[in-house]
Write a protein that holds these residues in place. Structure first.
Motif, PDB file in Angstrom:
ATOM      1  N   GLU A 128       0.830  -1.208   0.000  1.00 19.35           N
ATOM      2  CA  GLU A 128       0.000   0.000   0.000  1.00 19.35           C
ATOM      3  C   GLU A 128       0.868   1.263   0.000  1.00 19.35           C
ATOM      4  OE1 GLU A 128      -3.961   1.847   2.193  1.00 19.35           O
ATOM      5  OE2 GLU A 128      -2.957   0.097   3.053  1.00 19.35           O
ATOM      6  N   LEU A 129       1.973   1.234   0.750  1.00 20.30           N
ATOM      7  CA  LEU A 129       2.886   2.383   0.759  1.00 20.30           C
ATOM      8  C   LEU A 129       3.446   2.626  -0.642  1.00 20.30           C
ATOM      9  CD1 LEU A 129       4.843   1.666   4.064  1.00 20.30           C
ATOM     10  CD2 LEU A 129       3.278   3.581   3.656  1.00 20.30           C
ATOM     11  N   LEU A 130       3.757   1.534  -1.333  1.00 24.29           N
ATOM     12  CA  LEU A 130       4.282   1.628  -2.695  1.00 24.29           C
ATOM     13  C   LEU A 130       3.228   2.182  -3.645  1.00 24.29           C
ATOM     14  CD1 LEU A 130       6.782   1.039  -4.442  1.00 24.29           C
ATOM     15  CD2 LEU A 130       5.873  -1.258  -4.817  1.00 24.29           C
ATOM     16  N   ALA A 131       2.004   1.688  -3.491  1.00 24.99           N
ATOM     17  CA  ALA A 131       0.912   2.133  -4.369  1.00 24.99           C
ATOM     18  C   ALA A 131       0.601   3.614  -4.178  1.00 24.99           C
ATOM     19  CB  ALA A 131      -0.339   1.296  -4.099  1.00 24.99           C
ATOM     20  N   LYS A 132       0.762   4.121  -2.955  1.00 25.34           N
ATOM     21  CA  LYS A 132       0.475   5.526  -2.665  1.00 25.34           C
ATOM     22  C   LYS A 132       1.690   6.427  -2.895  1.00 25.34           C
ATOM     23  CE  LYS A 132      -3.810   5.014  -1.229  1.00 25.34           C
ATOM     24  NZ  LYS A 132      -4.172   5.038   0.187  1.00 25.34           N
ATOM     25  N   GLY A 133       2.792   5.858  -3.370  1.00 24.74           N
ATOM     26  CA  GLY A 133       3.991   6.643  -3.636  1.00 24.74           C
ATOM     27  C   GLY A 133       4.680   7.143  -2.381  1.00 24.74           C
ATOM     28  N   LEU A 134       4.533   6.405  -1.286  1.00 24.70           N
ATOM     29  CA  LEU A 134       5.093   6.837  -0.001  1.00 24.70           C
ATOM     30  C   LEU A 134       6.356   6.086   0.409  1.00 24.70           C
ATOM     31  CD1 LEU A 134       1.774   7.121   2.053  1.00 24.70           C
ATOM     32  CD2 LEU A 134       3.147   9.001   1.128  1.00 24.70           C
ATOM     33  N   LEU A 135       6.556   4.910  -0.140  1.00 25.60           N
ATOM     34  CA  LEU A 135       7.668   4.069   0.327  1.00 25.60           C
ATOM     35  C   LEU A 135       9.010   4.763   0.176  1.00 25.60           C
ATOM     36  CD1 LEU A 135       8.291   1.325   1.565  1.00 25.60           C
ATOM     37  CD2 LEU A 135       8.584   0.427  -0.749  1.00 25.60           C
ATOM     38  N   ASN A 136       9.223   5.416  -0.964  1.00 25.93           N
ATOM     39  CA  ASN A 136      10.516   6.076  -1.198  1.00 25.93           C
ATOM     40  C   ASN A 136      10.619   7.435  -0.504  1.00 25.93           C
ATOM     41  OD1 ASN A 136       8.714   7.427  -2.825  1.00 25.93           O
ATOM     42  ND2 ASN A 136      10.095   7.600  -4.573  1.00 25.93           N
ATOM     43  N   LYS A 137       9.540   7.847   0.176  1.00 25.39           N
ATOM     44  CA  LYS A 137       9.558   9.109   0.924  1.00 25.39           C
ATOM     45  C   LYS A 137       9.928   8.905   2.392  1.00 25.39           C
ATOM     46  CE  LYS A 137       8.238  11.667  -2.531  1.00 25.39           C
ATOM     47  NZ  LYS A 137       9.174  12.649  -3.136  1.00 25.39           N
ATOM     48  N   LEU A 138       9.962   7.646   2.821  1.00 25.75           N
ATOM     49  CA  LEU A 138      10.236   7.359   4.219  1.00 25.75           C
ATOM     50  C   LEU A 138      11.726   7.441   4.529  1.00 25.75           C
ATOM     51  CD1 LEU A 138       7.866   4.332   4.961  1.00 25.75           C
ATOM     52  CD2 LEU A 138       7.439   6.769   5.290  1.00 25.75           C
ATOM     53  N   LYS A 139      12.047   8.211   5.513  1.00 29.50           N
ATOM     54  CA  LYS A 139      13.408   8.286   6.038  1.00 29.50           C
ATOM     55  C   LYS A 139      13.403   7.493   7.343  1.00 29.50           C
ATOM     56  CE  LYS A 139      16.987  11.645   7.242  1.00 29.50           C
ATOM     57  NZ  LYS A 139      17.273  13.103   7.418  1.00 29.50           N
ATOM     58  N   VAL A 140      13.761   6.205   7.236  1.00 29.97           N
ATOM     59  CA  VAL A 140      13.575   5.267   8.341  1.00 29.97           C
ATOM     60  C   VAL A 140      14.721   5.335   9.347  1.00 29.97           C
ATOM     61  CG1 VAL A 140      13.302   2.833   8.969  1.00 29.97           C
ATOM     62  CG2 VAL A 140      12.211   3.726   6.885  1.00 29.97           C
ATOM     63  N   VAL A 141      14.341   5.393  10.621  1.00 32.52           N
ATOM     64  CA  VAL A 141      15.303   5.326  11.728  1.00 32.52           C
ATOM     65  C   VAL A 141      14.985   4.060  12.510  1.00 32.52           C
ATOM     66  CG1 VAL A 141      16.128   6.415  13.844  1.00 32.52           C
ATOM     67  CG2 VAL A 141      15.482   7.834  11.877  1.00 32.52           C
ATOM     68  N   GLU A 142      15.920   3.112  12.533  1.00 30.56           N
ATOM     69  CA  GLU A 142      15.708   1.863  13.259  1.00 30.56           C
ATOM     70  C   GLU A 142      16.291   1.970  14.654  1.00 30.56           C
ATOM     71  OE1 GLU A 142      16.564  -1.934  11.847  1.00 30.56           O
ATOM     72  OE2 GLU A 142      15.328  -1.806  10.054  1.00 30.56           O
ATOM     73  N   SER A 143      15.469   1.672  15.664  1.00 28.54           N
ATOM     74  CA  SER A 143      15.933   1.693  17.045  1.00 28.54           C
ATOM     75  C   SER A 143      14.872   1.049  17.919  1.00 28.54           C
ATOM     76  CB  SER A 143      16.214   3.128  17.494  1.00 28.54           C
ATOM     77  OG  SER A 143      16.893   3.139  18.745  1.00 28.54           O
ATOM     78  N   GLY A 144      15.187   0.888  19.204  1.00 28.80           N
ATOM     79  CA  GLY A 144      14.219   0.354  20.145  1.00 28.80           C
ATOM     80  C   GLY A 144      13.076   1.330  20.368  1.00 28.80           C
ATOM     81  N   SER A 145      11.932   0.820  20.799  1.00 28.28           N
ATOM     82  CA  SER A 145      10.737   1.657  20.955  1.00 28.28           C
ATOM     83  C   SER A 145      10.951   2.812  21.921  1.00 28.28           C
ATOM     84  CB  SER A 145       9.557   0.807  21.426  1.00 28.28           C
ATOM     85  OG  SER A 145       9.163  -0.089  20.403  1.00 28.28           O
ATOM     86  N   TYR A 146      11.651   2.579  23.023  1.00 25.94           N
ATOM     87  CA  TYR A 146      11.816   3.644  24.013  1.00 25.94           C
ATOM     88  C   TYR A 146      12.752   4.738  23.500  1.00 25.94           C
ATOM     89  CZ  TYR A 146       9.184   0.687  27.128  1.00 25.94           C
ATOM     90  OH  TYR A 146       8.175  -0.063  27.672  1.00 25.94           O
ATOM     91  N   ASP A 147      13.735   4.366  22.703  1.00 29.76           N
ATOM     92  CA  ASP A 147      14.589   5.378  22.072  1.00 29.76           C
ATOM     93  C   ASP A 147      13.781   6.193  21.063  1.00 29.76           C
ATOM     94  OD1 ASP A 147      16.805   4.638  23.503  1.00 29.76           O
ATOM     95  OD2 ASP A 147      17.552   3.268  21.974  1.00 29.76           O
TER      96      ASP A 147
END
Length: 291
Positions: free
Chosen positions: A111-130
């Motif tokens: 769905e993110l791909l279909a809405k053209g959003l996937l390449n707009k995400l600047k993902v930060v991976e970390s634990g939930s509390y961080d």
């Protein structure tokens, strides 16, 4: 009123030294003195007292109260600056915990791909509390989170997506594998393989250990869920993981806990309450929350 004066003032309250404050900002001591005087004139109040005999700085009650407001103002300015910078970059800053990123996020990708959003995400991976901390600071604007309780820090907006039980996992060769369920206290005499402190599982585990008044024979902690499952599959110990992170390919047996009260893994989406969403961000929020 000059924002820089507020920065000078807050640091002066922390350091209690005009000299150290001036050195930190690379300015002269009279610059700091002038800033304080401007603020005191503005509010017609005395915030600081210089005790020349003891060469010390006394913060008055009004001065301490004023500093509480200064901290709030500076924090809001910091968040605003971060939001403005993110808007300029035209990316959507997005927090993603590892377990959720591996086991849940892929279901959103089409769905993110279909809405053209996937390449707009600047993902930060970390634990939930961080990630909660990064949300509060304005360094990210959205995040998926794993929680044990359906609440977060003030100022954040939370939408619960799904509840997952946290289960004990054992090797197929482990005698416990024949059971349909166990009480948490039964794992006290087992070798235990856990996750490090960045994971929500670790806090849930600590809650159960305290409640049952037992200790665990922890032989290894890993930052990687896959490693934990692999070691458990080899019958080197048992683990404690959310159902979200387990599938049929893991070659382990999952045992539900029979305890009446126990934590669960709550999957949620979060943003700041005062964040004004762009059109694309609104579309992302709808996908994350299934609205």
């Amino acid at each position: 009123m000059n924002i820089q004066d507020l920065r000078y003032y807050h640091e002066l309250v922390n350091l209690k030294s005009y000299t150290k404050t001036a050195e930190k900002f690379g300015v002269s001591q009279p610059t700091i003195t002038a800033a304080v005087k401007r603020l005191e004139r503005k509010f017609d109040a005395q915030f600081l007292i210089r005790d020349q005999s003891h060469k010390s700085l006394i913060i008055t009650k009004l001065g301490m109260q004023f500093d509480e407001h200064v901290q709030s103002i500076l924090n809001e300015i910091s968040v605003a600056a971060a939001e403005i910078q993110q808007e300029k970059e035209a990316d959507i800053s997005f927090g993603l915990p590892p377990v959720i990123g591996r086991n849940y996020f892929p279901s959103l990708v089409p769905e993110l791909l279909a809405k053209g959003l996937l390449n707009k995400l600047k993902v930060v991976e970390s634990g939930s509390y961080d990630l909660i901390g990064l949300l509060k600071e304005g360094k990210i604007n959205f995040s998926l989170l794993g929680l044990t309780k359906p609440q977060v820090a003030p100022g954040l907006k939370l939408e619960i997506i799904k509840h997952y039980p946290i289960k004990v996992i054992v090797s197929k060769e482990n005698p416990l594998a024949k059971k349909k369920g166990i009480y948490f206290r039964e794992i006290a005499d087992q070798n235990f393989i856990g996750l490090n402190s960045d994971y929500i599982h670790t806090r849930a585990l600590a809650e159960m250990v305290k409640k049952n008044k037992i200790s665990l024979n922890t032989i290894y902690r890993s930052p990687d869920v896959m490693v934990v499952k692999s070691l458990v599959a080899q019958n080197l110990g048992i683990g404690y993981l959310t159902e979200l992170s387990i599938d049929d390919r893991d070659n382990v047996v999952t045992l539900p806990l029979l305890d009446k009260e126990q934590p669960e893994f709550i999957l949620a989406a979060a943003t700041r309450e005062n964040h004004l969403m762009t059109t694309k961000e609104e579309a992302l929020w709808q996908i994350l929350t299934h609205k």
